[in-house]
Design a protein around this motif. Structure first.
Motif, PDB file in Angstrom:
ATOM      1  N   LEU A 105      53.502  48.896 -37.020  1.00 33.42           N
ATOM      2  CA  LEU A 105      53.377  47.448 -37.245  1.00 33.42           C
ATOM      3  C   LEU A 105      52.665  47.151 -38.561  1.00 33.42           C
ATOM      4  CD1 LEU A 105      52.543  46.203 -33.643  1.00 33.42           C
ATOM      5  CD2 LEU A 105      54.603  45.699 -34.954  1.00 33.42           C
ATOM      6  N   ARG A 106      51.639  47.933 -38.884  1.00 28.60           N
ATOM      7  CA  ARG A 106      50.924  47.761 -40.164  1.00 28.60           C
ATOM      8  C   ARG A 106      51.881  48.009 -41.337  1.00 28.60           C
ATOM      9  NH1 ARG A 106      46.011  45.468 -41.380  1.00 28.60           N
ATOM     10  NH2 ARG A 106      44.851  45.406 -39.451  1.00 28.60           N
ATOM     11  N   GLN A 107      52.708  49.040 -41.207  1.00 31.67           N
ATOM     12  CA  GLN A 107      53.663  49.346 -42.260  1.00 31.67           C
ATOM     13  C   GLN A 107      54.664  48.195 -42.417  1.00 31.67           C
ATOM     14  OE1 GLN A 107      56.034  52.875 -41.651  1.00 31.67           O
ATOM     15  NE2 GLN A 107      56.599  52.980 -43.805  1.00 31.67           N
ATOM     16  N   GLN A 108      55.155  47.678 -41.299  1.00 30.85           N
ATOM     17  CA  GLN A 108      56.077  46.540 -41.362  1.00 30.85           C
ATOM     18  C   GLN A 108      55.413  45.349 -42.038  1.00 30.85           C
ATOM     19  OE1 GLN A 108      57.806  45.412 -37.592  1.00 30.85           O
ATOM     20  NE2 GLN A 108      58.216  47.537 -37.057  1.00 30.85           N
ATOM     21  N   LEU A 109      54.144  45.116 -41.703  1.00 29.83           N
ATOM     22  CA  LEU A 109      53.417  43.988 -42.279  1.00 29.83           C
ATOM     23  C   LEU A 109      53.273  44.141 -43.787  1.00 29.83           C
ATOM     24  CD1 LEU A 109      51.866  41.358 -41.663  1.00 29.83           C
ATOM     25  CD2 LEU A 109      49.814  42.753 -41.413  1.00 29.83           C
ATOM     26  N   HIS A 110      52.974  45.349 -44.248  1.00 31.62           N
ATOM     27  CA  HIS A 110      52.777  45.569 -45.677  1.00 31.62           C
ATOM     28  C   HIS A 110      54.084  45.675 -46.454  1.00 31.62           C
ATOM     29  CE1 HIS A 110      48.458  45.712 -45.686  1.00 31.62           C
ATOM     30  NE2 HIS A 110      48.511  46.406 -44.566  1.00 31.62           N
ATOM     31  N   GLN A 111      55.198  45.850 -45.760  1.00 33.50           N
ATOM     32  CA  GLN A 111      56.486  45.932 -46.437  1.00 33.50           C
ATOM     33  C   GLN A 111      57.308  44.652 -46.307  1.00 33.50           C
ATOM     34  OE1 GLN A 111      58.301  49.444 -44.780  1.00 33.50           O
ATOM     35  NE2 GLN A 111      57.227  50.800 -46.200  1.00 33.50           N
ATOM     36  N   VAL A 112      56.761  43.644 -45.657  1.00 33.80           N
ATOM     37  CA  VAL A 112      57.508  42.410 -45.449  1.00 33.80           C
ATOM     38  C   VAL A 112      57.814  41.767 -46.801  1.00 33.80           C
ATOM     39  CG1 VAL A 112      55.504  40.874 -45.131  1.00 33.80           C
ATOM     40  CG2 VAL A 112      57.663  40.321 -44.035  1.00 33.80           C
ATOM     41  N   THR A 119      63.419  30.634 -46.121  1.00 37.15           N
ATOM     42  CA  THR A 119      62.466  29.539 -46.321  1.00 37.15           C
ATOM     43  C   THR A 119      61.044  30.070 -46.202  1.00 37.15           C
ATOM     44  OG1 THR A 119      62.326  28.948 -43.975  1.00 37.15           O
ATOM     45  CG2 THR A 119      64.080  27.884 -45.273  1.00 37.15           C
ATOM     46  N   VAL A 120      60.116  29.326 -46.770  1.00 35.76           N
ATOM     47  CA  VAL A 120      58.707  29.695 -46.711  1.00 35.76           C
ATOM     48  C   VAL A 120      58.243  29.748 -45.261  1.00 35.76           C
ATOM     49  CG1 VAL A 120      56.378  28.981 -47.374  1.00 35.76           C
ATOM     50  CG2 VAL A 120      58.259  28.726 -48.995  1.00 35.76           C
ATOM     51  N   ILE A 121      58.700  28.806 -44.477  1.00 33.99           N
ATOM     52  CA  ILE A 121      58.293  28.743 -43.067  1.00 33.99           C
ATOM     53  C   ILE A 121      58.754  29.979 -42.306  1.00 33.99           C
ATOM     54  CG2 ILE A 121      58.638  27.499 -40.891  1.00 33.99           C
ATOM     55  CD1 ILE A 121      58.696  24.911 -42.582  1.00 33.99           C
ATOM     56  N   SER A 122      59.996  30.392 -42.495  1.00 31.52           N
ATOM     57  CA  SER A 122      60.477  31.581 -41.779  1.00 31.52           C
ATOM     58  C   SER A 122      59.758  32.842 -42.256  1.00 31.52           C
ATOM     59  CB  SER A 122      61.990  31.736 -41.902  1.00 31.52           C
ATOM     60  OG  SER A 122      62.362  32.009 -43.232  1.00 31.52           O
ATOM     61  N   MET A 125      56.495  32.846 -40.559  1.00 33.47           N
ATOM     62  CA  MET A 125      56.695  33.168 -39.140  1.00 33.47           C
ATOM     63  C   MET A 125      56.805  34.681 -38.943  1.00 33.47           C
ATOM     64  SD  MET A 125      56.451  30.511 -37.323  1.00 33.47           S
ATOM     65  CE  MET A 125      57.084  31.132 -35.799  1.00 33.47           C
ATOM     66  N   LYS A 126      57.501  35.369 -39.852  1.00 31.11           N
ATOM     67  CA  LYS A 126      57.603  36.834 -39.768  1.00 31.11           C
ATOM     68  C   LYS A 126      56.218  37.463 -39.845  1.00 31.11           C
ATOM     69  CE  LYS A 126      60.563  37.918 -43.059  1.00 31.11           C
ATOM     70  NZ  LYS A 126      61.534  38.555 -43.946  1.00 31.11           N
ATOM     71  N   ILE A 127      55.427  36.990 -40.790  1.00 31.79           N
ATOM     72  CA  ILE A 127      54.076  37.525 -40.947  1.00 31.79           C
ATOM     73  C   ILE A 127      53.232  37.215 -39.710  1.00 31.79           C
ATOM     74  CG2 ILE A 127      51.921  37.276 -42.258  1.00 31.79           C
ATOM     75  CD1 ILE A 127      53.653  36.939 -44.768  1.00 31.79           C
ATOM     76  N   SER A 128      53.346  36.003 -39.206  1.00 27.89           N
ATOM     77  CA  SER A 128      52.573  35.605 -38.012  1.00 27.89           C
ATOM     78  C   SER A 128      52.941  36.441 -36.794  1.00 27.89           C
ATOM     79  CB  SER A 128      52.802  34.125 -37.689  1.00 27.89           C
ATOM     80  OG  SER A 128      52.259  33.324 -38.692  1.00 27.89           O
ATOM     81  N   GLU A 129      54.237  36.712 -36.622  1.00 24.48           N
ATOM     82  CA  GLU A 129      54.672  37.531 -35.490  1.00 24.48           C
ATOM     83  C   GLU A 129      54.090  38.941 -35.569  1.00 24.48           C
ATOM     84  OE1 GLU A 129      58.943  37.462 -35.200  1.00 24.48           O
ATOM     85  OE2 GLU A 129      58.973  35.287 -34.971  1.00 24.48           O
TER      86      GLU A 129
END
Length: 174
Positions: A105-112, A119-122, A125-129
Protein backbone atom coordinates in the motif's frame (compact mmCIF):
# COMPACT_ATOMS: atom_id res chain seq x y z
CA UNK A 1 -26.49 -1.56 18.12
CA UNK A 2 -29.47 -3.33 19.57
CA UNK A 3 -31.43 -1.61 16.82
CA UNK A 4 -28.57 -2.01 14.31
CA UNK A 5 -26.18 0.44 12.72
CA UNK A 6 -27.17 2.99 10.13
CA UNK A 7 -26.83 1.68 6.59
CA UNK A 8 -23.94 4.03 5.87
CA UNK A 9 -22.06 2.75 8.95
CA UNK A 10 -22.18 -0.92 7.94
CA UNK A 11 -18.88 -2.69 7.35
CA UNK A 12 -17.87 -2.57 3.69
CA UNK A 13 -14.25 -3.66 3.94
CA UNK A 14 -10.84 -2.47 5.03
CA UNK A 15 -11.67 1.17 4.32
CA UNK A 16 -14.17 1.47 7.18
CA UNK A 17 -13.21 -1.45 9.41
CA UNK A 18 -11.65 0.64 12.19
CA UNK A 19 -14.68 2.91 12.61
CA UNK A 20 -17.09 -0.05 12.29
CA UNK A 21 -15.23 -2.00 14.98
CA UNK A 22 -15.27 0.98 17.32
CA UNK A 23 -19.03 1.50 16.85
CA UNK A 24 -19.80 -2.20 17.34
CA UNK A 25 -17.69 -2.53 20.50
CA UNK A 26 -19.18 0.61 22.06
CA UNK A 27 -22.73 -0.54 21.26
CA UNK A 28 -22.07 -3.98 22.75
CA UNK A 29 -20.51 -2.46 25.84
CA UNK A 30 -23.46 -0.09 26.23
CA UNK A 31 -25.83 -3.08 26.26
CA UNK A 32 -23.64 -5.27 28.51
CA UNK A 33 -23.02 -7.73 25.66
CA UNK A 34 -19.30 -7.20 25.09
CA UNK A 35 -18.36 -10.55 26.66
CA UNK A 36 -20.00 -12.34 23.70
CA UNK A 37 -17.25 -11.14 21.35
CA UNK A 38 -14.35 -10.79 23.80
CA UNK A 39 -14.38 -13.85 26.05
CA UNK A 40 -12.92 -16.98 24.51
CA UNK A 41 -14.56 -19.60 26.71
CA UNK A 42 -17.91 -18.10 27.55
CA UNK A 43 -19.78 -20.74 29.50
CA UNK A 44 -23.53 -21.11 29.53
CA UNK A 45 -25.12 -20.60 32.97
CA UNK A 46 -26.64 -23.55 34.84
CA UNK A 47 -29.81 -21.81 36.00
CA UNK A 48 -32.66 -22.25 33.50
CA UNK A 49 -33.75 -18.58 33.55
CA UNK A 50 -30.16 -17.36 33.16
CA UNK A 51 -29.58 -19.92 30.41
CA UNK A 52 -32.59 -18.59 28.47
CA UNK A 53 -31.37 -14.99 28.84
CA UNK A 54 -27.86 -16.05 27.79
CA UNK A 55 -29.20 -17.66 24.59
CA UNK A 56 -31.34 -14.59 23.80
CA UNK A 57 -28.35 -12.28 24.26
CA UNK A 58 -26.12 -14.54 22.18
CA UNK A 59 -28.63 -14.53 19.33
CA UNK A 60 -29.09 -10.76 19.67
CA UNK A 61 -25.34 -10.16 19.28
CA UNK A 62 -25.08 -12.49 16.27
CA UNK A 63 -28.06 -10.84 14.60
CA UNK A 64 -26.63 -7.40 15.20
CA UNK A 65 -23.26 -8.41 13.79
CA UNK A 66 -24.96 -9.73 10.65
CA UNK A 67 -27.03 -6.54 10.38
CA UNK A 68 -23.91 -4.40 10.77
CA UNK A 69 -22.11 -5.71 7.67
CA UNK A 70 -22.83 -5.28 3.98
CA UNK A 71 -24.47 -8.21 2.19
CA UNK A 72 -21.27 -9.38 0.46
CA UNK A 73 -19.75 -10.14 3.90
CA UNK A 74 -22.67 -12.14 5.32
CA UNK A 75 -21.60 -15.47 3.73
CA UNK A 76 -18.20 -15.14 5.44
CA UNK A 77 -19.75 -15.14 8.90
CA UNK A 78 -22.99 -17.04 8.37
CA UNK A 79 -21.48 -20.44 9.16
CA UNK A 80 -19.97 -19.29 12.48
CA UNK A 81 -21.66 -20.68 15.58
CA UNK A 82 -20.73 -17.94 18.06
CA UNK A 83 -20.72 -14.16 17.96
CA UNK A 84 -17.05 -14.22 18.98
CA UNK A 85 -16.19 -16.40 15.95
CA UNK A 86 -18.09 -14.01 13.66
CA UNK A 87 -16.32 -10.99 15.09
CA UNK A 88 -12.87 -12.62 15.04
CA UNK A 89 -13.38 -13.71 11.42
CA UNK A 90 -14.06 -10.12 10.36
CA UNK A 91 -11.24 -8.86 12.53
CA UNK A 92 -8.82 -11.36 11.01
CA UNK A 93 -9.91 -10.40 7.53
CA UNK A 94 -9.50 -6.64 7.86
CA UNK A 95 -7.24 -6.00 10.84
CA UNK A 96 -4.08 -7.43 9.44
CA UNK A 97 -0.77 -6.09 10.60
CA UNK A 98 0.83 -7.74 7.63
CA UNK A 99 4.11 -6.11 6.70
CA UNK A 100 3.83 -7.04 3.04
CA UNK A 101 0.34 -5.48 2.83
CA UNK A 102 1.65 -2.29 4.44
CA UNK A 103 4.61 -2.14 2.07
CA UNK A 104 2.42 -2.78 -0.97
CA UNK A 105 0.00 0.00 0.00
CA UNK A 106 2.88 2.39 0.77
CA UNK A 107 4.39 1.63 -2.63
CA UNK A 108 1.04 2.28 -4.34
CA UNK A 109 0.73 5.55 -2.44
CA UNK A 110 4.19 6.73 -3.49
CA UNK A 111 3.67 5.70 -7.11
CA UNK A 112 0.23 7.26 -7.55
CA UNK A 113 0.09 9.51 -10.57
CA UNK A 114 -2.54 11.82 -11.90
CA UNK A 115 -3.55 11.04 -15.47
CA UNK A 116 -3.98 13.95 -17.86
CA UNK A 117 -7.71 13.28 -18.26
CA UNK A 118 -8.23 12.73 -14.53
CA UNK A 119 -9.91 15.33 -12.35
CA UNK A 120 -8.28 16.72 -9.23
CA UNK A 121 -11.10 15.29 -7.13
CA UNK A 122 -10.66 11.75 -8.44
CA UNK A 123 -6.90 12.01 -7.90
CA UNK A 124 -7.42 13.09 -4.28
CA UNK A 125 -9.93 10.25 -3.85
CA UNK A 126 -7.27 7.72 -4.94
CA UNK A 127 -4.86 9.13 -2.40
CA UNK A 128 -7.54 9.20 0.32
CA UNK A 129 -8.48 5.57 -0.33
CA UNK A 130 -4.87 4.44 -0.01
CA UNK A 131 -4.44 6.54 3.14
CA UNK A 132 -7.61 5.01 4.63
CA UNK A 133 -6.50 1.47 3.79
CA UNK A 134 -3.16 2.11 5.49
CA UNK A 135 -4.93 3.62 8.47
CA UNK A 136 -7.21 0.57 8.72
CA UNK A 137 -4.19 -1.69 9.19
CA UNK A 138 -2.59 0.65 11.72
CA UNK A 139 -0.13 2.54 9.52
CA UNK A 140 -0.83 6.26 9.77
CA UNK A 141 0.07 8.55 6.88
CA UNK A 142 1.02 12.02 8.06
CA UNK A 143 -0.10 15.09 6.12
CA UNK A 144 3.51 15.94 5.29
CA UNK A 145 3.80 12.66 3.35
CA UNK A 146 0.69 13.51 1.34
CA UNK A 147 2.02 16.96 0.47
CA UNK A 148 5.32 15.42 -0.62
CA UNK A 149 3.44 13.17 -3.05
CA UNK A 150 2.38 16.23 -5.01
CA UNK A 151 5.84 17.76 -5.07
CA UNK A 152 7.98 14.65 -5.61
CA UNK A 153 6.99 13.69 -9.16
CA UNK A 154 6.33 16.25 -11.88
CA UNK A 155 4.04 13.79 -13.63
CA UNK A 156 1.88 13.43 -10.55
CA UNK A 157 -0.44 16.03 -9.07
CA UNK A 158 1.42 19.31 -9.50
CA UNK A 159 2.80 18.28 -12.89
CA UNK A 160 -0.64 17.28 -14.10
CA UNK A 161 -2.19 20.48 -12.76
CA UNK A 162 0.49 22.55 -14.48
CA UNK A 163 0.09 20.77 -17.82
CA UNK A 164 -3.70 20.94 -17.61
CA UNK A 165 -3.85 24.65 -16.71
CA UNK A 166 -0.58 25.85 -18.32
CA UNK A 167 -2.35 28.27 -20.62
CA UNK A 168 -4.30 29.89 -17.75
CA UNK A 169 -1.13 30.14 -15.65
CA UNK A 170 0.77 31.85 -18.50
CA UNK A 171 -2.09 34.31 -19.05
CA UNK A 172 -2.21 35.08 -15.33
CA UNK A 173 1.54 35.81 -15.32
CA UNK A 174 1.19 38.40 -18.12
Amino acid sequence: MVNGLKVEDRLEGASNFTSWKFRVLIALEENDLLQFVEEKDLSEPKDQAEKLQFKKNSIKVKKNLIDSVKDHLVPLISKMTTARDMFKTLEGLYEINNTSRTLALRQQLHQVKMAKEETVISFFMKISELRDQLSAIGDQVVDKDLVMLGIKWPSSFLGAIYSKYQWEIQVAQV
